[in-house]
Design an enzyme around this catalytic site. Structure first.
Site, mmCIF file in Angstrom:
data_model
loop_
_atom_site.group_PDB
_atom_site.id
_atom_site.type_symbol
_atom_site.label_atom_id
_atom_site.label_comp_id
_atom_site.label_asym_id
_atom_site.label_seq_id
_atom_site.Cartn_x
_atom_site.Cartn_y
_atom_site.Cartn_z
ATOM 1 N N CYS A 94 3.722 2.269 12.725
ATOM 2 C CA CYS A 94 4.590 3.080 11.936
ATOM 3 C C CYS A 94 4.886 4.025 13.133
ATOM 4 C CB CYS A 94 3.948 3.761 11.061
ATOM 5 S SG CYS A 94 2.316 3.136 9.696
ATOM 6 N N GLY B 150 0.983 -1.376 0.230
ATOM 7 C CA GLY B 150 -0.332 0.028 0.025
ATOM 8 C C GLY B 150 1.008 1.004 0.123
ATOM 9 N N SER C 287 -4.180 -2.987 -0.675
ATOM 10 C CA SER C 287 -2.599 -4.275 0.136
ATOM 11 C C SER C 287 -3.071 -5.547 0.617
ATOM 12 C CB SER C 287 -2.035 -3.346 1.391
ATOM 13 O OG SER C 287 -0.986 -3.538 2.266
ATOM 14 N N ASN D 65 -7.270 3.682 10.119
ATOM 15 C CA ASN D 65 -6.506 2.001 10.245
ATOM 16 C C ASN D 65 -6.209 2.182 12.206
ATOM 17 O OD1 ASN D 65 -4.514 4.308 9.118
ATOM 18 N ND2 ASN D 65 -3.148 3.148 10.221
ATOM 19 N N THR E 295 10.715 -8.470 -12.221
ATOM 20 C CA THR E 295 9.158 -10.174 -12.393
ATOM 21 C C THR E 295 8.455 -10.435 -10.939
ATOM 22 O OG1 THR E 295 11.547 -11.188 -13.368
ATOM 23 C CG2 THR E 295 9.635 -12.703 -12.352
ATOM 24 N N HIS F 170 -1.610 -7.844 2.689
ATOM 25 C CA HIS F 170 -2.026 -8.348 3.796
ATOM 26 C C HIS F 170 -2.878 -7.527 5.010
ATOM 27 C CE1 HIS F 170 0.482 -5.092 6.571
ATOM 28 N NE2 HIS F 170 0.951 -4.977 4.977
ATOM 29 N N GLN G 21 -7.210 -0.592 4.725
ATOM 30 C CA GLN G 21 -8.486 -0.856 5.513
ATOM 31 C C GLN G 21 -9.435 -1.624 5.286
ATOM 32 O OE1 GLN G 21 -6.816 -1.932 8.882
ATOM 33 N NE2 GLN G 21 -4.846 -0.794 8.752
HETATM 34 C C1 LIG Z 1 -1.532 -0.829 6.145
HETATM 35 C C2 LIG Z 1 -1.987 0.455 5.721
HETATM 36 C C3 LIG Z 1 -0.960 1.335 4.604
HETATM 37 C C4 LIG Z 1 0.635 0.119 3.957
HETATM 38 O O1 LIG Z 1 0.035 -0.471 3.655
HETATM 39 P P1 LIG Z 1 1.314 -1.660 3.251
HETATM 40 O O2 LIG Z 1 0.997 -2.437 2.036
HETATM 41 O O3 LIG Z 1 2.110 -2.173 4.194
HETATM 42 O O4 LIG Z 1 2.807 -0.386 3.079
HETATM 43 C C5 LIG Z 1 -1.362 2.554 3.844
HETATM 44 N N1 LIG Z 1 -2.636 2.692 4.235
HETATM 45 C C6 LIG Z 1 -3.285 2.159 5.326
HETATM 46 C C7 LIG Z 1 -4.479 2.701 6.033
HETATM 47 C C8 LIG Z 1 -2.668 1.188 6.022
HETATM 48 O O5 LIG Z 1 -4.143 0.693 6.677
#
Ligand SMILES: *Cc1c(COP(=O)(O)O)cnc(C)c1O
Length: 380
Positions: free
Chosen positions: A324, A69, A198, A150, A236, A200, A178
């Site tokens: 973060c 993200g 994202s 988040n 890749t 994960h 989120q």
């Molecule tokens: C986790 C998050 C991101 C960052 O995503 P990553 O894949 O970890 O770089 C960006 N924005 C929000 C709102 C998030 O919760």
């Protein structure tokens, strides 16, 4: 262990993990290779792209896979500024964005040529549509506002903002990291030009981001090289991760209704349980327009850091604000934006439930949080 920090990251689902394995072992072909091992990888990436697109109401050709993200957010902001490098442009965002948006905006400001308006929010974390409208200038080229926050889970009126912007010549980006996989998201309904997600954060693997770019819009390449990702992001492909993202998003969509009900019930019990024992605790955010699994509490007189550490000793993972921010002694920029004092902002913890949490775990968390708070206060 009880993991209740799903807004930071989620455990990969068993199904998504299983889907990855062949592409790490026997199906390790490069998706650009012409023989069948490569063709199989290419086909798997193509299918994953379709699944991701369909989950957000987009076309497969509008999906670009990134490393996460943060990459997608930084890319969009840089790219728009670069596109208008000869003009003095204006960007609108909010002060509660993820750091990947905030810091990108500050870097553009410092680079000169870009003026940024950071909109404030009300005490529930909501951005006002009227404020967005009022902030628009003749040279506003981009609005970037997150779909859901988040730290507190507040959901923003993105569709209403999209409605205003689509009548004007202003690009609209939303950080939906989120939201995607957790609440229904449709790029058409939101009327956004760009959207970030994202994997994960919805039980996929780490290191796979999704950038939606509305067809017809130009984007300058982030990485030069081969023709991967429509020639915009060479290199890749992370085939296994992308395959897992496709599986995970489909699975999240299928489980969404049931999952939402479960998460809301756990949040309800947690709030009720904690407030019953600790009436001075305060819930931060918007109880109505909120993601199903996130709760942010502040505890007068205690330190969020200390609470988090005591919970960690009991095997419970929660966070102070966002992943973060942790490790820094600065209060959350989001909580300060809601009007909390520095002290109160530093007393906060975020509990974020996900697919693998149970009501029993919520009960354990309630007691553990209250015990930890009482222990801290007893030492004062
Ligand atoms: C986790 C998050 C991101 C960052 O995503 P990553 O894949 O970890 O770089 C960006 N924005 C929000 C709102 C998030 O919760």
């Amino acid at each position: 262990m009880i993991y209740a920090d799903n807004a930071a990251t989620t455990r990969i689902s068993d199904g998504a993990f299983e889907q990855m394995l062949p592409f790490l072992r026997e199906q390790y072909g490069n998706a650009s290779s012409q023989y069948s091992l490569g063709v199989k990888a290419k086909r798997a990436v193509k299918q994953a792209r379709k699944k991701v697109a369909s989950a957000i109401g987009a076309e497969a050709s509008e999906i670009i896979f990134t490393s996460g993200g943060s990459e997608a957010n930084s890319w969009i902001l840089r790219c728009v500024a670069e596109f208008y490098h000869n003009e003095k442009i204006h960007i609108i965002t909010s002060i509660i964005e993820h750091h990947s948006v905030l810091k990108a905006c500050r870097a553009l400001e410092q680079g000169g040529g870009v003026e940024v308006t950071f909109l404030s929010v009300d005490n529930t974390g909501r951005i006002s549509v009227e404020d967005v409208k009022a902030a628009i200038k003749h040279n506003t080229k981009l609005v970037s506002i997150m779909l859901a926050n988040n730290e507190i889970g507040t959901i923003q009126p993105i569709a209403e903002i999209g409605q205003i912007l689509c009548e004007r010549d202003i690009l609209f980006h939303t950080d939906a990291v989120q939201a995607v996989g957790h609440i229904p998201v449709s790029v058409g309904d939101l009327q956004v030009d760009f959207l970030t997600a994202s994997a994960h954060k919805f039980n996929g693997a780490k290191g796979v981001g999704i950038l939606y770019k509305r067809s017809g819009l130009e984007l300058s390449p982030l990485i030069f090289g081969g023709e991967q990702e429509h020639g915009l992001r060479a290199g890749t492909e992370n085939v296994a991760g992308i395959v897992a993202a496709g599986y995970a998003i489909e699975e999240s969509m299928a489980k969404m209704d049931e999952s939402t009900k479960r998460l809301q019930a756990m949040v309800y019990c947690t709030v009720k349980g904690i407030l019953a024992r600790l009436p001075t605790a305060q819930v931060n955010g918007d109880a109505k327009n909120c993601l199903p699994g996130i709760i942010n509490f502040s505890f007068e007189g205690a330190s969020g850091e200390a609470l988090m550490q005591l919970l960690d000793l009991k095997g419970i993972c929660v966070s102070t604000s966002s992943a973060c921010n942790s490790g820094q002694d600065t209060p959350s920029h989001v909580l300060l934006a809601l009007g909390l004092t520095e002290e109160k902002a530093k007393s906060a913890i975020r509990i974020s439930y996900g697919r693998y949490n149970t009501m029993d775990q919520a009960d354990t968390i309630i007691s553990a949080v209250c015990d930890a708070y009482e222990k801290i206060m007893a030492h004062h």
